[in-house]
Design an enzyme around this catalytic site. Structure first.
Site, PDB file in Angstrom:
ATOM      1  N   ASP A   1       0.863  -1.174   0.000  1.00  0.00           N
ATOM      2  CA  ASP A   1       0.000   0.000   0.000  1.00  0.00           C
ATOM      3  C   ASP A   1       0.909   1.238   0.000  1.00  0.00           C
ATOM      4  OD1 ASP A   1      -2.124   1.732   0.016  1.00  0.00           O
ATOM      5  OD2 ASP A   1      -3.268   0.624   1.510  1.00  0.00           O
TER       6      ASP A   1
HETATM    7  C1  BGC Z   1      -5.028   3.263   0.051  1.00  0.00           C
HETATM    8  C2  BGC Z   1      -5.190   2.250  -1.056  1.00  0.00           C
HETATM    9  C3  BGC Z   1      -4.998   2.917  -2.392  1.00  0.00           C
HETATM   10  C4  BGC Z   1      -3.638   3.573  -2.411  1.00  0.00           C
HETATM   11  C5  BGC Z   1      -3.265   4.218  -3.742  1.00  0.00           C
HETATM   12  C6  BGC Z   1      -3.769   4.093  -0.094  1.00  0.00           C
HETATM   13  O1  BGC Z   1      -3.752   5.155   0.804  1.00  0.00           O
HETATM   14  O2  BGC Z   1      -5.018   2.580   1.284  1.00  0.00           O
HETATM   15  O3  BGC Z   1      -6.434   1.630  -0.959  1.00  0.00           O
HETATM   16  O4  BGC Z   1      -5.134   1.995  -3.425  1.00  0.00           O
HETATM   17  O5  BGC Z   1      -3.605   4.573  -1.409  1.00  0.00           O
HETATM   18  O6  BGC Z   1      -3.937   5.372  -3.968  1.00  0.00           O
END
Ligand code: BGC
Length: 737
Positions: A292
């Protein structure tokens, strides 16, 4: 399971590439970047995210910087083969960068462009929590297919969706992005989403790769507080949280994103039990795992890594294939390979997986966004896509209460109140990829388009004071008051947990003032999570849960309020009576003292025993009667039949639900578990026999050793229109050994 379906030639090409790549180039494939902000604000995107995370700048300041700043697209790094993936929604820029990757980098390996396409791209669909209330895999698949078609026109190859986190705690803001609390319904959802995004052949130009996120148990963060810790028995993990992941890996999902949280003390980002033993070895997943955002770096905050270098080492060892935004692999892996701190096998495994996904997506054959499709969805909303969104929106609405007020007559004079009623942006919900508030039909617009007589005054915003005089005056001449109340987009989604999930601000006062006029009142709810609506349930005669339905919000609401569409949605998450009941979910493990009126049972002194609305619940303008439950044992299955009769006066669709209770197990089993459901549409007076089939192999569970157990003994079959009100029959079962 989880096969990439590559040809022999494609696999060979990957091995040839691997054999020619330098260590730097391999590490480059494992590195995902976003455009960095430059000019006036000389920090990287990662630092900027940290600044907003730790409060040095506000969300608004962040948004302003993002919209005004110049961006660095890292052309030189792409040319040097140091980037494998980019987060981008800009087809022209995507092609420029891709040209550098394909024509100017030594290996010519195309970039894979990822984006959060969560509930639609340009055509914004209902938030996932809403859409899941349709209990309809065709709906799940159709909206994902539209999102894929539109996103791919902008050169997006890969969406960070579906989110398959089981969410049992309504305080958690990200419950809005989830399919709710149930592993079976969640699995139906995750499979359908993968089919919708990826199609039969993900290399088709209108398809994109799916991501199963967040791996895993992110929905179980302690007290519903985002990013919090998770401790849970492995049996609970495998029975309660992993099924949607396993199902979607079987369906062919190409990538997985690790969750921010730790699981039993080890952050998912560096958790080799999860990434290797469960996902890659256990499920045979052949795609790649991405971290993530910033999560490898955050292993230092978790206190599991000393510094970024240590985090990089631990992540690669655990099987984390791609680094989203931490700059960890990019900064340290080359050196770590030289020092033999990280093995070349680990590196090759990650790169092989990344190249396999790029190959299966056809990026080596068609790396570029198609010029002729680039602007296809930038103008007016596509009418066919809008129709798919409207169908999904109508099916997502859940009628929670109706004391003979709904449907409204078209001639009724409506006083419409609540600022959300005329607010386009808040129809979108959390995350909207290319969505625009200007595309949205509000409740006010929807009612007007349906020919209603509407007098509108906001009277009260989500967080502003009640204007009592305004209310009295708008209601004076009305036959009915429709009050639109709920949450803003920003109150659910990431980093948006709430410690109190009642209606925010003064909206309850608005409802009380509306009731005080003596006119009938309908509350139309717009929110991104189950709310605690005990007071509203006791006082307001009609409650319609409309969530955040996207571009067709108001049209769908009007169709339901006027009875042009008979509501059919069923809750995919329990509505607790009060916040203190959270986490509240129907399939909880048995206790020694089931809740009852007696004091010494599992209950609160100051809360009702039951939640307000159970999982699977949702009313219709007609009434369905369940009769004559039959459970027939066959060789490998149970055939469960029930007679469902429409006892009301209009045609309606019912979702017939089968639950099972394993009465005695070698570990404590849930009180009830959803095992199957069927939809049936019945005319007034019509009765039909509905058959639900349960395979015997699906009557087991995982123990703590991750062994799947089928244990002989008594089972109770329950069938009904929600998880609470069911007919039941008990059977003894002996499984074939
Ligand atoms: C979120 C994810 C997301 C990623 C990319 C993160 O803060 O937890 O779900 O896909 O950002 O934007």
């Amino acid at each position: 399971m989880g096969r990439m379906n590559l040809t022999k030639e494609q696999k060979q090409k990957i091995e040839e590439l691997l054999a020619q790549m330098t260590v730097e180039e391999k590490v480059g494939q494992m590195n995902q970047l976003s455009p960095s902000i430059v000019g006036g604000f000389d920090v990287s995107m990662e630092e900027l995210i940290e600044m907003v995370t730790d409060g040095r700048i506000t969300n608004e300041e962040f948004g302003k910087i993002m919209s005004q700043a110049e961006r660095d697209f890292h052309e030189d790094e792409v040319r040097a083969g140091k980037v494998g993936s980019f987060l981008l929604n800009n087809p022209k820029k995507a092609n420029e960068l891709q040209r550098i990757a394909v024509e100017e980098s030594r290996m010519g390996i195309p970039l894979i462009y990822g984006l959060d396409v969560i509930h639609g791209f340009r055509t914004t669909f209902p938030i996932p929590l809403a859409e899941t209330c349709s209990w309809n895999p065709q709906v799940f698949e159709a909206s994902a297919a539209v999102a894929a078609r539109e996103a791919s026109s902008h050169g997006v190859h890969w969406t960070f969706a579906p989110m398959v986190d089981i969410a049992r705690d309504a305080r958690w803001g990200r419950i809005s992005e989830s399919a709710g609390e149930d592993p079976y319904l969640g699995s139906v959802y995750s499979r359908a989403k993968v089919r919708g995004y990826q199609g039969k052949n993900p290399a088709d130009r209108e398809r994109i790769a799916a991501t199963l996120k967040h791996f895993v148990a992110y929905g179980a963060v302690e007290a519903g507080q985002d990013y919090n810790t998770v401790s849970m028995a492995r049996s609970m993990l495998h029975n309660g949280y992993l099924p949607p992941v396993k199902a979607a890996v079987e369906e062919g999902a190409m990538t997985v994103m690790a969750a921010f949280n730790d699981y039993n003390g080890v952050p998912c980002t560096v958790n080799s039990y999860l990434l290797r033993s469960v996902l890659k070895e256990g499920y045979g997943f052949e795609g790649f795992v991405v971290s993530d955002a910033n999560a490898i770096r955050e292993c230092v905050n978790h206190g599991i890594a000393e510094d970024l270098a240590d985090a990089s080492r631990k992540a690669t060892a655990a099987g984390m294939d791609m680094d989203m935004g931490s700059n960890a692999y990019n900064s340290h892996l080359v050196q770590q390979i030289e020092n033999k701190e990280v093995s070349m096998e680990a590196l090759d495994e990650a790169v092989r997986r990344i190249l396999s996904v790029k190959m299966a997506l056809g990026l080596f054959d068609h790396p570029y966004a198609e010029e002729e499709r680039m602007e296809l969805y930038d103008g007016e909303l596509n009418p066919e896509h809008r129709a798919v969104a409207l169908d999904a929106a109508k099916r997502s609405i859940v009628l929670l209460k109706n004391d003979n007020i709904l449907p409204l007559k078209k001639e009724a004079k409506i006083a419409l109140v609540g600022a959300l009623a005329d607010d386009r942006d808040n129809c979108l919900g959390a995350w909207f990829a290319d969505g625009r508030g200007s595309d949205c039909i509000t409740v006010k617009a929807g009612l007007e388009r349906a020919g209603a007589q509407v007098a509108y005054a906001p009277c009260c915003g989500v967080e502003s004071e009640l204007q009592a005089e305004e209310l009295r005056s708008v209601a004076a001449d009305a036959d009915v008051i429709v009050a639109v109340v709920g949450e803003t987009n920003a109150m659910s989604g990431e980093a948006s947990s709430r410690a109190d999930i009642t209606l925010p601000g003064h909206q309850q006062e608005l409802l009380a003032a509306a009731l005080a006029t003596g006119k009938p009142v309908v509350a139309v709810l717009m929110n991104g999570r189950p709310l605690a609506l005990q007071w509203e349930h006791e006082h307001v005669p009609a409650l319609v849960e409309t969530w955040q339905l996207g571009v067709t919000h108001g049209d769908a609401v009007a169709a339901v309020l006027f009875g042009d569409y008979n509501p059919s949605g069923k809750l995919c998450a329990t509505f607790p009576a009060m916040t203190g009941q959270c986490p509240r979910y129907y399939n909880h493990p048995n206790t020694g003292r089931p809740a009852s009126k007696s004091k010494f049972t599992s209950r609160y002194l100051d809360a009702p025993l039951e939640p307000l609305y159970p999982f699977g619940y949702g009313l219709s303008y007609t009434e369905f009667v369940y009769e004559n439950l039959k459970v027939e044992e066959q060789a490998d299955t149970f055939r469960v039949t029930v007679q469902v009769r429409n006892a009301g006066s209009c045609t309606g669709e019912e979702t017939v639900q089968l639950y099972l209770r394993d009465v005695v197990g070698s570990i404590v089993r849930p009180v009830k578990e959803l095992k199957a459901f069927e939809k049936v549409t019945l005319k007034p007076g019509e009765s039909r026999e509905v058959t639900l089939t349960l395979a015997k192999k699906d009557m087991g569970f995982y123990n703590d050793e991750m062994e799947y157990c089928l244990e002989d003994g008594a089972f109770i079959f329950y069938v009904g229109g929600n998880s609470r009100d069911c007919l039941k029959e008990e059977r003894r079962v002996a499984f074939e050994k």
